[in-house]
Design a protein around this motif. Structure first.
Motif, short mmCIF file in Angstrom:
data_model
loop_
_atom_site.label_atom_id
_atom_site.label_comp_id
_atom_site.label_asym_id
_atom_site.label_seq_id
_atom_site.Cartn_x
_atom_site.Cartn_y
_atom_site.Cartn_z
N TYR A 49 0.82 -1.22 0.04
CA TYR A 49 -0.04 -0.11 -0.01
C TYR A 49 0.84 1.27 -0.02
O TYR A 49 1.68 1.31 0.76
N SER A 50 0.45 2.29 -0.61
CA SER A 50 0.94 3.39 -0.71
C SER A 50 0.55 4.26 0.79
O SER A 50 1.27 5.03 1.16
N ASP A 51 -0.73 3.97 0.95
CA ASP A 51 -1.28 4.20 2.23
C ASP A 51 -1.84 3.14 3.04
O ASP A 51 -2.94 2.84 2.49
N ALA A 52 -1.24 2.57 3.76
CA ALA A 52 -1.55 1.31 4.61
C ALA A 52 -3.15 1.58 5.34
O ALA A 52 -4.11 0.84 4.92
N LYS A 55 -5.90 1.70 2.63
CA LYS A 55 -5.88 0.63 1.81
C LYS A 55 -5.72 1.13 0.22
O LYS A 55 -6.21 0.43 -0.52
N ARG A 56 -4.85 2.17 0.02
CA ARG A 56 -4.53 2.70 -1.14
C ARG A 56 -3.17 1.94 -1.81
O ARG A 56 -2.25 1.98 -1.08
N LEU A 57 -3.46 1.23 -2.76
CA LEU A 57 -2.31 0.37 -3.21
C LEU A 57 -1.20 0.88 -4.05
O LEU A 57 -1.61 1.97 -4.57
N ASN A 58 -0.02 0.47 -4.00
CA ASN A 58 0.94 1.17 -4.78
C ASN A 58 0.88 0.67 -6.23
O ASN A 58 0.31 -0.64 -6.51
N ALA A 209 3.59 8.29 -2.09
CA ALA A 209 3.28 7.26 -1.15
C ALA A 209 3.60 7.81 -0.09
O ALA A 209 4.51 8.76 0.37
N LEU A 210 3.03 7.42 1.16
CA LEU A 210 3.27 7.76 2.45
C LEU A 210 4.29 6.78 3.05
O LEU A 210 4.49 5.54 2.83
N GLY A 211 5.18 6.91 3.94
CA GLY A 211 6.20 6.28 4.44
C GLY A 211 5.62 5.60 5.70
O GLY A 211 4.93 6.19 6.36
#
Length: 435
Positions: A49-52, A55-58, A209-211
């Motif tokens: 996930y780009s944002d877990a 639930k936003r997918l990479n 993406a969020l870290g």
């Protein structure tokens, strides 16, 4: 347990996907990976996930912070400026930093290959304490300008973010352009890298993406803001897997650098570091590479010029075992044995079961590790180090997501804990419980 697996060359996508799926399924990898040969994409896929939380997918368009891979771009900018006669690698940096007391003994080349002896600002407590309040490079310079050099310039190697911060400053001074505009005009726009640039905590993008990182609260916490723009030419860039493929291709043509500049750049100096790239040879295979590590992100780009093979690794999970994964990807790319990770399955233990392990443990009667139970979690506390959470994975066995080590407790027949071993690869440290 880890098992050796031999990859057939035609199975590179299958083997790479199997490897990365295993790490991703266990929560140990989130990001994008590509394997290329002579510009042809052999494998490229997104995981996690780009944002877990959302639930936003990479995806292949996801933008990751690339940390110190930024240095490969900064070095290229400096080489281009030398080609244009704007500066020379042999210039003393006093030419550009007249107030720096060690400027007459340090060259631009010393900055590029980390032989300047200048202390890294990211290792200085003042910077770590005040970075969120800082607004520019002059403030950062103030944290190390008065510090003595670690060694005589040119005599030793010490990786230092200060070197590349100063290179960015010098580039700005000789061109009267900001480093972000220089990057755009000199590299990203000519190469068509439309999703690459210098980041800021405030930058908005649906592809950003969020870290994430493991903390005592969660194995996948959002990493805090870090005022990333301050890192400038040392580590402030973001990019995508597809843009970095374009960057890899640029190392084989003359669109950005001449052959003579690239020859200088890929010449290893001390500790196998060239000018913005690590240059090494392992099992007879020449490699140009650079890794990146910054809050919430890990990255690596590795070029094998003799076969024009490349591996690009981008992760927005800080605690991913990046070197381990990249070593396996290299083996897959060259049809060599590699290791699949054993699956780490968490188990549920009651408070009373966890309480058995609590107590103080000593390493050689010097270093104390306190194992405590707080809010239903077993924690390890060592003075001067971050508190870490232990994830139970079996009988008396725990995994520590924050640093990727295993802890195994030694037990007596009556079920009392008497020791623990910290297992980090082949290295083991044994602590004995204080009686």
């Amino acid at each position: 347990m880890i098992l050796p697996t031999l990859a057939k060359s035609q199975d590179i996508p299958t083997q790479a996907d199997s490897l990365l799926t295993s790490y991703s399924r266990q929560g140990l990898f989130s990001g994008n990976v590509a394997i290329l040969r002579k510009g042809k994409v052999l494998f490229s896929k997104s995981y996690g996930y780009s944002d877990a939380a959302a639930k936003r997918l990479n995806g292949l368009a996801t933008q990751f912070r690339i940390g110190s891979i930024t240095k490969t771009f900064t070095a290229a900018l400096i080489m281009r400026l030398q080609e244009r006669g704007k500066l020379s690698l042999e210039d003393k940096i006093s030419k550009y930093l007249p107030d720096y007391r060690f400027g007459d003994s340090i060259t631009v080349k010393n900055l590029l290959n980390h032989t300047s002896g200048i202390r890294s600002f990211t290792s200085i407590e003042k910077f770590q304490q005040e970075k969120m309040k800082m607004s520019g490079i002059k403030e950062i310079m103030g944290t190390f300008f008065d510090a003595p050099l670690l060694f005589s310039p040119g005599s030793n190697f010490q990786y230092s973010n200060s070197n590349y911060l100063l290179l960015g400053y010098i580039a700005e001074k000789v061109t009267q352009k900001s480093i972000s505009n220089l990057l755009r005009d000199e590299i990203t726009r000519p190469l068509g890298m439309k999703a690459t640039g210098f980041d800021s905590d405030q930058r908005k993008s649906t592809h950003k993406a969020l870290g994430h990182e493991a903390t005592i609260r969660s194995d996948h916490d959002i990493s805090p803001a870090n005022n990333i723009g301050l890192l400038a030419g040392a580590g402030a860039m973001y990019s995508t897997i597809e843009d970095l493929m374009r960057w890899e291709r640029a190392m084989y043509g003359n669109q950005i650098l001449s052959d003579s500049s690239k020859e200088q750049m890929f010449q290893p100096y001390l500790k196998n570091y060239g000018l913005g790239w690590e240059v090494s040879k392992r099992i007879g295979r020449l490699s140009y590479s650079h890794s990146g590590s910054i809050d919430g992100f890990k990255s690596n780009i590795q070029l094998f010029p003799e076969s024009e093979t490349a591996i690009i690794f981008l992760s927005n999970y800080f605690n991913t075992p990046g070197p381990e994964i990249c070593a396996a990807l290299e083996a897959i790319a060259f049809n060599e044995p590699f290791h699949m990770p054993s699956e780490i399955k968490a188990v549920s233990l009651s408070q009373s079961q966890l309480n058995v392990y609590t107590g103080d443990y000593l390493l050689q009667n010097k270093l104390k590790m306190a194992i405590v139970l707080e809010s239903g979690k077993l924690l390890s506390k060592i003075e001067g180090q971050p508190t870490v959470s232990l994830r139970p994975i079996g009988a008396h066995n725990f995994y520590v997501p924050m640093n990727g080590v295993y802890i195994r407790f030694g037990m007596t027949p009556d079920g009392s804990a008497v020791s623990l071993k910290v297992i980090d690869g082949k290295r083991e440290l044994e602590f004995n419980r204080r009686k």
